[in-house]
Write an enzyme that holds these catalytic residues in place. Sequence first.
Site, short mmCIF file in Angstrom:
data_model
loop_
_atom_site.label_atom_id
_atom_site.label_comp_id
_atom_site.label_asym_id
_atom_site.label_seq_id
_atom_site.Cartn_x
_atom_site.Cartn_y
_atom_site.Cartn_z
N THR A 82 0.82 -1.33 -0.02
CA THR A 82 -0.01 -0.04 -0.03
C THR A 82 0.88 1.31 0.25
O THR A 82 0.66 2.35 -1.00
CB THR A 82 -0.97 -0.08 1.38
N ASN A 103 5.55 -1.54 3.52
CA ASN A 103 4.55 -1.13 5.06
C ASN A 103 5.50 -1.04 6.11
O ASN A 103 5.07 -0.05 6.92
CB ASN A 103 3.26 -1.91 4.86
N LYS A 178 -7.16 4.68 5.21
CA LYS A 178 -5.93 4.37 6.11
C LYS A 178 -4.91 5.59 6.07
O LYS A 178 -4.91 6.41 5.02
CB LYS A 178 -5.27 3.35 4.95
N ASP A 179 -4.42 5.79 7.18
CA ASP A 179 -3.36 6.94 7.23
C ASP A 179 -2.40 6.85 6.12
O ASP A 179 -2.25 8.13 5.66
CB ASP A 179 -2.59 6.91 8.45
N ARG A 180 -1.73 5.89 5.84
CA ARG A 180 -0.72 5.74 4.81
C ARG A 180 -1.26 6.30 3.25
O ARG A 180 -0.73 6.97 2.54
CB ARG A 180 0.03 4.59 4.68
N ASP A 366 -2.93 1.14 -6.08
CA ASP A 366 -1.46 0.96 -5.25
C ASP A 366 -0.81 -0.29 -5.78
O ASP A 366 0.14 -0.46 -5.63
CB ASP A 366 -1.71 1.40 -3.98
#
Length: 567
Positions: A82, A103, A178-180, A366
Amino acid sequence: MISFFSNPAAGLALAMGGICGFASLASAEQPPKLVLQITVDQLRGDLIHRYGSHLGQGGFRYLLDNGVSFANTHHRHANTETIVGHTTLATGTDPAIHGMVANLWFDRSTGTSFYNVQDPDFPLVGAAGIDAGTEIDPTQRAATTDGRSPRNILSSTLSDEIALHFGQDSKIFGVSVKDRGAIAMAGHAGQAYWFSKSEGRFVTSTFYRDTYPDWVKDWEAQGKVASYADQDWSLMHDTKTYAFGDRDDQPWETAFPGFGRVFPHNWGPADSKYFTTFLTLSPAGDEITVDFSKTLMAAEQIGADEVTDYLSVSLSSTDYVGHIFGPSSLEAEDNIARLDASLADLLAYVDATVGLDNSLIILSADHGAPEHPDYLAGLGIEAGLFDFQRIDTAPGFLRLELDFGASQELIQNFSNPYLYLNQALIAERGLDPAAVEKAVAEELRKLPGIAYAVGSTDLRQGSVPKGRITDAVLANFHSERSGDIYVVFDPHWFVADFDGLTVASAHGSPWTYDTHVPLIISGPGIESARIVRPVETVDIAPTIAAYLGIKPPSGAIGKPLPEAMRQ
């Protein structure tokens, strides 16, 4: 705050040329009011068409009918995860340059795993802490701090370049479950919001701001999240119209406790421990993200003036559904139908507020995803699941004990796809690190399910044969963050264990089912077309930059796609 980090390779990448010419051609045109970059997590390149029978007119079909679709788009890096994919889409360069190689990577200085966007200097605004106890996303649990920022991204992003070019009046935002997903796309100059499962709301960190704006509090008060309590994820259409309508209960699907693996899937009460987790395991996660994004657009006046704004919306449900049920499942099929409806909702709002004729829209992913080995077995395709915990009992690794000592002492950490050796032990015994790397890599290559293993010394020295897989591994190699040995599993093999939870699919390989993603670009002056020549995801950020007439991100190595320029 803007904090750009440089990499020596970035200057070389920019010196390759060919980008500024496109930018000068595009600059004469009036730039769009809005750049909307949509990233669908784990949307493999074939899934839009594979499950296209339930698509409406306003989502995917609008983009396909009005934009240019690149049907042969691939990530060029080996670790299709991701954060790696999102940052590549944002920067137009490889993880070897932008630095987000996985990740998780192992931090030798602390002896712990490092979560990609964690940053102890910038805690969450008014939040209780990181999401805890979430079985489907162990990367979150591995974070050692609740702080978050983009400072580990070593290149500028497209959103950074938009802010630099158009000035402080350009509004830059990234939103995701998701934060990322949110942070990578918002870059260093924008603001990011992501969904905290532990708190049941969208949060941000003090890197971006010290308090929440009133509109965020108002959105929470409206109870969008709580409205799903005690409701079901049910099929959108008649069961008979689905390709997997007669296969709702496949043995390899994950029976997540309380959620089940057959329709309907109940989200349970709002005060349940897993209520918000269940939301993200379903299309509800995308619906909530789109609703929040629309509220953000209205409150922040996105696209309301002549200065170009940037909004990234990263939709995560396809990834979670794919992990739990697999891409060949009734859940995955219905999720695409509901994803299409969420896209239509978002695009309709953009049209009503900004105008689709004033917006440049980019949709990609992604990474893709593999099929479960048992599903492939029914088609006669050999596949398997790899258990990395058992390698120390393999005969070859037992032999290494005679040369180097106990094999489990040599291997300090395995964070897929990287194996980290115990460098302190190697130094203590006076061993040659390169020799140990070669010996361990050789034994790894002998194991069923492993196609390739290579040591970082060979990668650093460039002493690997040129080829598609080795090129992808090199594109993923960062000398400070990558492990001592890179492991590539055989096609259709993967590690199915996610921190104790056995999942139906897990991406991260250089094989085409993981690298192949959709790419559709729609905007003023772009002619509708379907392009089948090979293109790479590193081309996306330079293409958008060229369309806008701005410079590409600092580490960009991709080339603008002429089919996506104004005609």
